[in-house]
Scaffold this active site. Structure first.
Site, short mmCIF file in Angstrom:
data_model
loop_
_atom_site.label_atom_id
_atom_site.label_comp_id
_atom_site.label_asym_id
_atom_site.label_seq_id
_atom_site.Cartn_x
_atom_site.Cartn_y
_atom_site.Cartn_z
CD GLU A 114 -2.42 -1.21 2.94
OE1 GLU A 114 -2.27 -0.22 3.86
OE2 GLU A 114 -2.84 -2.24 3.19
CE LYS A 116 5.88 5.15 6.52
NZ LYS A 116 5.50 6.49 6.82
CG ASP A 118 5.09 12.50 4.68
OD1 ASP A 118 4.99 12.07 5.65
OD2 ASP A 118 5.65 13.17 4.29
CE1 TYR A 243 -3.26 4.01 7.16
CE2 TYR A 243 -2.86 2.40 8.66
CZ TYR A 243 -2.54 3.55 8.17
OH TYR A 243 -1.90 4.29 9.22
CE LYS A 332 10.03 6.99 5.28
NZ LYS A 332 10.44 7.31 6.62
CB CYS A 426 25.76 44.70 -11.56
SG CYS A 426 26.40 43.31 -12.26
CB CYS A 429 29.91 46.03 -14.05
SG CYS A 429 27.92 46.25 -14.15
CB CYS A 444 23.28 44.07 -14.37
SG CYS A 444 24.76 45.15 -15.24
CB CYS A 449 27.69 44.04 -17.01
SG CYS A 449 28.04 42.72 -15.64
S1 IVH Z 1 0.32 0.48 8.67
C1 IVH Z 1 0.45 -1.70 12.21
N1 IVH Z 1 -0.36 1.63 6.50
O1 IVH Z 1 3.02 5.70 8.31
C2 IVH Z 1 -0.06 -0.75 11.28
N2 IVH Z 1 0.79 3.15 7.81
O2 IVH Z 1 5.16 4.52 10.98
C3 IVH Z 1 1.05 0.27 11.21
N3 IVH Z 1 1.24 5.17 7.19
O3 IVH Z 1 2.37 6.25 11.48
C4 IVH Z 1 0.70 1.56 10.26
N4 IVH Z 1 0.30 4.92 5.12
O4 IVH Z 1 0.72 7.09 10.00
C5 IVH Z 1 0.29 1.63 7.60
N5 IVH Z 1 -0.65 2.33 4.33
C6 IVH Z 1 -0.36 2.53 5.42
C7 IVH Z 1 0.19 3.91 5.95
C8 IVH Z 1 0.68 4.22 7.19
C9 IVH Z 1 0.72 5.70 5.91
C10 IVH Z 1 1.72 6.02 8.38
C11 IVH Z 1 0.84 5.87 9.73
C12 IVH Z 1 2.34 5.40 10.63
C13 IVH Z 1 3.48 5.54 9.67
C14 IVH Z 1 4.17 4.50 9.97
#
Ligand code: IVH
Length: 707
Positions: A114, A116, A118, A243, A332, A426, A429, A444, A449
């Protein structure tokens, strides 16, 4: 009567709920905003007559009351865990090896990948299908009660399952969950965030209103959710993706991550459509890596992908290390934003005399590259963001773009930071700098120059202009410093002897910079250095370059390759061009008043007339080309600007393609430009196109357009 009104009230609530879901979760509204507002107003009217009917799941209750005193604390029903990180495939494979030692069923496990996101982790509580409470993650045990704020996020269903009794359309993609399977108490977890588009739009509006802009979507989302006025949260277009089921009571919920996602979707929660299930880790890693490259295609900021063991009971049995469950790992993406210290601001002078500020940074690694400098765009940018020397700054380096400063970390200030004053003179110059009202840049305007002269000559000899091979920056600098040339025309009067002198100087400087490890006595029998002769020949050959290349080389503000081509098709030589008025110039398609004025200005300058005279007497006086007939085609009436390198078409190729289909290619974006064709490593045209909301397409889309 009241009965009838009450059933209308229930009907309205259900309908609006459904439209909310279609709009915010399914991205598929079936009514206009106007119709939506009408329904909402009717609902509000009924509620103001019958406040006793209002229930907490009414769509009007999304903006709640202001909590009086900070946030209440909420104990999570189960620990809200975080994730251990993996940086790359090897790390992820090492994770699997580790956990396989604990339980060998892992070797046959399936994996769900999935995005992640931010954003901000939120926990949503539903009792008997009603959204009753929502919290931040906090320390994982106790979070803050942000229920009122979360109510304003329209993607969060106030009642689940969404979309049954409403009777507004039907949902094709997922089958509904029977009531018997809906837990009496359900706690889910998701990530609240601000989509990138909304973030840009918000910042654009704030900028227009002269207010302070936000640094990035994550901070904006977190800030919007963790403040006390739900009205303010409501004004931020936040959304979320769910999720995880954190806790459930009285009902049956699935036991695999993949089914959980399907189940949450069926209940009406917004769930990612990027998730995939794999039979082995290598395929999961391969998928993850495709998203590392494609992360810009996601509508939100993702800092990685999460790889989860699909079988949730196996995952639970694996236990956790600290707060990180062993059954999942955050893969990551390499960081693109880092903080570092702004040590100073240098000002450089470009070819056209534009002064550009450049950030000198405490060196920092971003995504495997050491970054020491970054773009600060222009002086307005520094002032608007209140960037001070000594500040901790957020620097971004994404893809191929030059690293740039996003803004200062105001909270990290010590008080020793110093505001930056743009130069009034400038730096090269010493001449006073000037500003045109319609532009942000400072210039300038001293044609003599030296910094500009070097850039001017570099541009003149460059591949896109007169294409004089061998004249690199170092040699050009020496030419200027030794007063051998004072403009581009002087290049053509250089003798082989002149070129030998500067070549000697170049060799001397290079030796000084990189002294030979074992100095040997210069041999008496020297092999002759071929560079001066080669340079001489290259310069002589350039005399035969066509008119459009010479026009490009002159570096007239706003006249690039395409415009130079058009000019060379309309004028027999530079004398006739020089005599043309701004009005007459505007008869050429795509040539607006600004460029017309810039051309007239250029030719009217005494110093430039001298250059032309010298070029003519040196025999650098090409004749214009024949006017070519415009073709008709699918692109007739459309104007295009191209920026960056396209996957298959060259610069000339794309021009030929567009013109061959009846379209027109111009150099500069304006309000009337139809499309920007975007390639790799785009220039500032991209920003301009975005700010003018010009449609942006890639080569493929261009081909489709031309059909
Ligand atoms: S799972 C046991 N799934 O990423 C479940 N986290 O440190 C642990 N995050 O604080 C989290 N998308 O806020 C999971 N699809 C996703 C996520 C997700 C974003 C964030 C979540 C967590 C940090 C991981």
């Amino acid at each position: 009567m009241a009965d009838k009104l009450f059933s209308r009230y229930e009907e309205l609530k259900a309908q609006i709920r459904d439209h909310n879901h279609r709009y915010h979760v399914m991205d598929n509204p079936i009514i206009s905003d106007l119709e939506y507002d009408r329904l909402m107003n009717e609902l509000k009217r009924i509620e103001s007559d019958h406040p006793e009917w209002i229930t907490s799941d009414s769509p009007t209750q999304r903006v709640g009351a202001k909590p009086t005193d900070g946030f209440k604390k909420i104990h999570h029903p189960a620990a809200i865990l975080s994730l251990a990180n993996a940086f790359g495939g090897d790390d992820a494979r090492a994770w699997l090896e580790r956990i396989a030692k604990i339980d060998d069923r892992v070797e046959k496990a399936k994996f769900v990948v999935e995005p992640k996101i931010d954003g901000l982790s939120v926990v949503l509580h539903y009792r008997d299908g009603l959204f009753v409470q929502g919290a931040t993650r906090g320390d994982g045990e106790v979070g803050e009660d942000i229920t009122s704020n979360l109510r304003t996020i329209r993607a969060i269903p106030l009642k689940i399952p969404v979309n049954r009794e409403s009777g507004v359309g039907s949902r094709e993609s997922v089958s509904p969950i029977p009531d018997s399977r809906l837990p009496k108490y359900l706690v889910v977890r998701g990530e609240a965030f601000l989509p990138i588009k909304e973030f840009d739009e918000l910042n654009r509006k704030l900028e227009e209103a002269g207010e302070k802009t936000y640094l990035n979507p994550r901070n904006t989302a977190a800030g919007s959710l963790r403040q006390l006025d739900p009205q303010l949260t409501a004004s931020r277009p936040l959304t979320l993706l769910v999720y995880q089921i954190v806790y459930s009571e009285g009902g049956k919920v699935p036991t695999s991550q993949w089914e959980i996602l399907e189940y949450l979707k069926a209940l009406g929660f917004p769930v990612t459509d990027v998730a995939k299930r794999f039979n082995d880790l290598d395929s999961a890693i391969a998928y993850t890596e495709t998203w590392n490259e494609g992360r810009d295609k996601l509508p939100y900021e993702a800092d990685g992908m999460v790889i989860k063991i699909d079988d949730l009971s196996l995952a639970a049995e694996l236990g956790f290390v600290g707060k990180d469950p062993r059954g999942a790992i955050a893969f990551k993406f390499p960081a693109r934003e880092v903080t570092t210290t702004l040590l100073g601001i240098d000002v450089e002078v470009g070819r056209t005399g534009v002064l550009t500020p450049k950030a000198i940074l405490e060196s920092v690694e971003i995504n495997g590259v050491i970054v020491k400098n970054a773009t600060l765009h222009n002086f307005d940018f520094i002032a608007d963001k209140d960037i001070r020397v000594g500040d901790r700054v957020l620097v971004k380096r994404a893809g191929e773009v030059i690293p740039y400063i996003i803004g200062p970390i105001v909270d990290a200030r010590t008080g020793k930071e110093e505001s930056f004053q743009p130069p009034t003179k400038c730096p090269a110059c010493g001449q006073a700098v000037e500003h045109y009202e319609s532009e942000v840049a400072w210039y300038c305007v001293n044609a003599a120059c030296p910094a500009q002269l070097v850039r001017n000559i570099e541009h003149f000899v460059s591949r896109g202009a007169m294409d004089i091979e061998g004249l690199g920056t170092e040699l050009v600098k020496i030419l200027v410093e030794s007063n051998l040339i004072s403009d581009v025309a002087d290049l053509f009067t250089l003798t082989i002897k002149d070129l030998s002198v500067i070549n000697e100087e170049l060799n001397r400087r290079r030796r000084e910079k990189h002294p030979p490890k074992n100095p040997v006595k210069p041999s008496t029998k020297k092999t002759p250095d071929k560079r001066p002769k080669k340079l001489f020949n290259a310069i002589s050959e350039a005399k035969n370059q066509p008119l459009h290349r010479l026009i490009i080389g002159l570096g007239i503000h706003g006249v690039g390759e395409v415009m130079a081509n058009d000019l060379s098709r309309n004028f027999i030589d530079l004398d006739t061009l020089a005599k043309t008025s701004a009005e007459d110039l505007q008869q050429i398609e795509g040539l607006g008043p600004n460029i017309a004025e810039s051309i007239v200005d250029w030719f009217s300058l005494q110093i430039n007339q001298e250059v032309l005279k010298k070029l003519k007497s040196a025999g650098v006086w090409p004749r214009g080309e024949e006017k070519s007939e415009r073709k008709e085609g699918a692109l007739t009436g459309l104007t295009f600007v191209v920026t960056g390198t396209l996957p298959t078409l060259t610069r000339d190729g794309v021009k030929e393609f567009i013109e061959g289909n009846g379209g027109k290619v111009i150099d500069n974006i304006s309000k009337t430009t139809s499309y920007l064709v975007l390639g790799e490593k785009p220039g500032s045209k991209l920003d301009k196109a975005k700010s003018l909301r010009i449609q942006i397409i890639d080569e493929n889309e261009l081909r489709k357009l031309a059909n």
